[in-house]
Design a protein around this motif. Structure first.
Motif: not given
Length: 125
Positions: A105-112
């Protein structure tokens, strides 16, 4: 040196399409979630879409659902953002970003933590 390079931006009329590419160098994208973000003049950066490292699970902002499609080609070490039915509100600098995250899964709120330089997308008649 780890690097992400966006390409494919440009000027398009309302209703038109563009495909952005995000090519990685210095590392392989297989173990990385990739996000696309955009920032319009005078506005905060917003997450557009992301794709997970495992299984290619995707997520989209409500504003682009049904119009944008994210995909990845690990053999080419590249992630794409197909943008259809563009409207002037989509005008922004688009950035791709990577985070090593072996999840399905992925989250746009992660600290890329790896970012490209950005590609300008302008939707105007």
């Amino acid at each position: 040196q780890l690097q992400l390079v966006e390409s494919g931006g440009g000027l398009v009329q309302p209703g038109g399409s563009l495909r952005l590419s995000c090519a990685a160098s210095g590392f392989t994208l297989d173990d990385y979630a990739i996000g696309w973000f955009r920032q319009a003049p005078g506005k905060e950066r917003e997450g557009v879409s992301c794709i997970s490292a495992s299984d290619g699970v995707t997520d989209y902002a409500d504003s682009v659902k049904g119009r944008f499609t994210i995909s990845r080609d690990n053999a080419k070490n590249t992630v794409y953002l197909q943008m259809n039915s563009l409207n002037p509100e989509d005008t922004a600098v688009y950035y791709c970003a990577a985070l090593r995250a072996l999840f399905s899964f992925c989250l746009l709120s992660w600290d890329y933590n790896y970012w490209g330089q950005g590609a300008q997308v302008t939707v105007s008649s």
